[in-house]
Design a protein around this motif. Structure first.
Motif, PDB file in Angstrom:
ATOM      1  N   GLY A   1     -12.363 -23.076  11.081  1.00 34.19           N
ATOM      2  CA  GLY A   1     -10.942 -22.976  11.274  1.00 34.19           C
ATOM      3  C   GLY A   1     -10.430 -21.556  11.304  1.00 34.19           C
ATOM      4  O   GLY A   1     -10.401 -20.933  12.346  1.00 34.19           O
ATOM      5  N   SER A   2     -10.053 -21.059  10.153  1.00 36.47           N
ATOM      6  CA  SER A   2      -9.363 -19.767  10.078  1.00 36.47           C
ATOM      7  C   SER A   2     -10.225 -18.596  10.542  1.00 36.47           C
ATOM      8  O   SER A   2      -9.702 -17.579  10.980  1.00 36.47           O
ATOM      9  CB  SER A   2      -8.873 -19.505   8.654  1.00 36.47           C
ATOM     10  OG  SER A   2      -9.968 -19.374   7.766  1.00 36.47           O
ATOM     11  N   GLY A   5      -9.609 -17.069  14.015  1.00 40.73           N
ATOM     12  CA  GLY A   5      -8.471 -16.194  14.285  1.00 40.73           C
ATOM     13  C   GLY A   5      -8.884 -14.736  14.291  1.00 40.73           C
ATOM     14  O   GLY A   5      -9.961 -14.369  13.829  1.00 40.73           O
ATOM     15  N   THR A  84     -12.770 -24.203   4.278  1.00 38.16           N
ATOM     16  CA  THR A  84     -13.363 -23.140   3.467  1.00 38.16           C
ATOM     17  C   THR A  84     -13.572 -23.659   2.051  1.00 38.16           C
ATOM     18  O   THR A  84     -12.655 -23.642   1.250  1.00 38.16           O
ATOM     19  CB  THR A  84     -12.467 -21.882   3.443  1.00 38.16           C
ATOM     20  OG1 THR A  84     -12.186 -21.494   4.780  1.00 38.16           O
ATOM     21  CG2 THR A  84     -13.161 -20.753   2.709  1.00 38.16           C
TER      22      THR A  84
END
Length: 90
Positions: A1-2, A5, A84
């Motif tokens: 996910g993060s 970025g 996470t």
């Protein structure tokens, strides 16, 4: 996910913008492979990956018994996925 970025801005410093198109994961992968270049044959290296779960990607063993080039290629191909779970990784 993060980790997909980019570091195009920092949440803790509203004044500073960084012009970087690489993802956090790409930067982490490159950093790890650069660190591996400094290991000696007698050093130990192991790799645990984690997202929602943890995965033992490379058991701990001496670098001289490890195909470092194959490990580095594997690391550079890693993509972000899941969440996470720090506890699982630790």
């Amino acid at each position: 996910g993060s980790m997909g970025g980019s570091f195009n801005k920092y949440y803790y410093d509203k004044r500073k913008k960084v012009n970087n198109k690489k993802s956090k994961m790409q930067i982490a992968n490159t950093s790890i492979t650069s660190m591996i270049d400094h290991l000696k044959g007698y050093d130990n290296f192991g790799l645990v990956l984690f997202d929602n779960n943890s995965y033992l990607a490379k058991p701990l063993r001496e670098v001289r018994y490890t195909d470092i080039d194959a490990i580095k290629k594997h690391i550079l191909k890693l993509k972000p996925r899941g969440g996470t779970n720090w506890s699982a990784g630790y």
